[in-house]
Scaffold this motif. Sequence first.
Motif, PDB file in Angstrom:
ATOM      1  N   PRO A 217      58.998  28.854 -10.214  1.00  0.00           N
ATOM      2  CA  PRO A 217      59.186  27.754 -11.178  1.00  0.00           C
ATOM      3  C   PRO A 217      60.656  27.428 -11.453  1.00  0.00           C
ATOM      4  O   PRO A 217      61.007  26.269 -11.664  1.00  0.00           O
ATOM      5  N   ALA A 218      61.522  28.429 -11.435  1.00  0.00           N
ATOM      6  CA  ALA A 218      62.958  28.176 -11.654  1.00  0.00           C
ATOM      7  C   ALA A 218      63.515  27.335 -10.510  1.00  0.00           C
ATOM      8  O   ALA A 218      64.326  26.421 -10.720  1.00  0.00           O
ATOM      9  N   VAL A 219      63.054  27.636  -9.304  1.00  0.00           N
ATOM     10  CA  VAL A 219      63.506  26.869  -8.134  1.00  0.00           C
ATOM     11  C   VAL A 219      62.986  25.429  -8.235  1.00  0.00           C
ATOM     12  O   VAL A 219      63.731  24.472  -8.004  1.00  0.00           O
ATOM     13  N   ALA A 220      61.718  25.299  -8.609  1.00  0.00           N
ATOM     14  CA  ALA A 220      61.126  23.961  -8.705  1.00  0.00           C
ATOM     15  C   ALA A 220      61.847  23.116  -9.750  1.00  0.00           C
ATOM     16  O   ALA A 220      62.056  21.914  -9.556  1.00  0.00           O
ATOM     17  N   PHE A 221      62.261  23.740 -10.849  1.00  0.00           N
ATOM     18  CA  PHE A 221      62.993  22.971 -11.871  1.00  0.00           C
ATOM     19  C   PHE A 221      64.326  22.470 -11.324  1.00  0.00           C
ATOM     20  O   PHE A 221      64.659  21.288 -11.436  1.00  0.00           O
ATOM     21  N   LEU A 222      65.093  23.360 -10.690  1.00  0.00           N
ATOM     22  CA  LEU A 222      66.397  22.940 -10.145  1.00  0.00           C
ATOM     23  C   LEU A 222      66.232  21.923  -9.019  1.00  0.00           C
ATOM     24  O   LEU A 222      67.149  21.153  -8.731  1.00  0.00           O
ATOM     25  N   ALA A 223      65.057  21.914  -8.386  1.00  0.00           N
ATOM     26  CA  ALA A 223      64.781  20.968  -7.297  1.00  0.00           C
ATOM     27  C   ALA A 223      64.228  19.642  -7.814  1.00  0.00           C
ATOM     28  O   ALA A 223      63.979  18.725  -7.033  1.00  0.00           O
ATOM     29  N   SER A 224      64.027  19.557  -9.118  1.00  0.00           N
ATOM     30  CA  SER A 224      63.391  18.355  -9.675  1.00  0.00           C
ATOM     31  C   SER A 224      64.426  17.308 -10.067  1.00  0.00           C
ATOM     32  O   SER A 224      65.613  17.596 -10.221  1.00  0.00           O
ATOM     33  N   GLU A 225      63.946  16.085 -10.266  1.00  0.00           N
ATOM     34  CA  GLU A 225      64.844  15.015 -10.712  1.00  0.00           C
ATOM     35  C   GLU A 225      65.427  15.339 -12.073  1.00  0.00           C
ATOM     36  O   GLU A 225      66.555  14.947 -12.383  1.00  0.00           O
ATOM     37  N   LYS A 226      64.668  16.065 -12.912  1.00  0.00           N
ATOM     38  CA  LYS A 226      65.118  16.383 -14.275  1.00  0.00           C
ATOM     39  C   LYS A 226      66.404  17.202 -14.301  1.00  0.00           C
ATOM     40  O   LYS A 226      67.109  17.219 -15.303  1.00  0.00           O
TER      41      LYS A 226
END
Length: 244
Positions: A217-226
């Motif tokens: 999930p930490a990776v997905a957050f940094l990979a997100s537009e947000k």
Amino acid sequence: MAKSEQRVALVTGAAQGIGAAIAAELAAEGLKVVVADINGDGAQAVADRIGGVAKTLDVSSPEQVSTVVGEIVDELGRIDVLVNNAALVPLTPWAEISFEEWRRVMSVNVDGVYLVTHAVTAVMGEAGYGRIVNIASNTFVAGTPNCAHYVATKGASIGLVRALAGELGPLGITINAVAPGIIASEGVLSSAHQHGFDYVVPMQAINRRGVPSDVAPAVAFLASEKAEWITGQTLVVDAGHTRN
Ligand SMILES: NC(=O)c1ccc[n+]([C@@H]2O[C@H](COP(=O)([O-])OP(=O)(O)OC[C@H]3O[C@@H](n4cnc5c(N)ncnc54)[C@H](O)[C@@H]3O)[C@@H](O)[C@H]2O)c1
């Protein structure tokens, strides 16, 4: 082929372990995930499970990296996210690290990050958008013994994140590192690393074994537009084992 309407993520070393969990997390968030691994059969199995695309890729091969990145652009028309996850995770005391082993670890863990990032930033730069996440390690914070070559490669990965953030920012690309603590991946569980849990878990603020889905999930957050306002950073994801 027409440009994919879904955002496209390339995750290296995603046939198992942390990479496979990251691939699944990104797919669950609606991305088309390219599961790239030197283990082509393993990559295919993960891709089948998550509705992704498998590519056989040795990240340390300039020819293979060039071919696979070209294929992704031809087939999907875009690469929005790159996760540099593929790595060798050795456990060898300093006195026993031969120059041959040193070079092998450098070629996968450092040259591989250079090669894939160099090829993918050319694509992202043209699009004016990109998210790159390097999977580093909290061993760089802790100075973990018996894997000096590995720790040095994770320092290189973090150094690259710091240095490239300034060059890639004007192109619309962010680059960050996630530094996990010890995680029960297939690689760890099948090696002497598995004994590390005995002394690391009691030092963590959360006293259980980490699993690959704790990191994703930490990776997905940094990979997100947000996460557009975050770049050049290292996020340590290790249940509070190290605190910086
Ligand atoms: N598991 C941990 O405790 C831990 C802790 C901190 C950081 N990390 C980092 O997380 C990442 C994943 O670790 P893991 O424990 O899931 O590893 P793992 O050994 O379980 O999986 C690594 C994957 O990378 C692939 N791979 C190896 N060499 C490759 C190459 N040349 N080209 C393409 N793919 C290649 C393997 O086939 C495998 O599928 C690594 O960057 C590792 O350094 C792991």
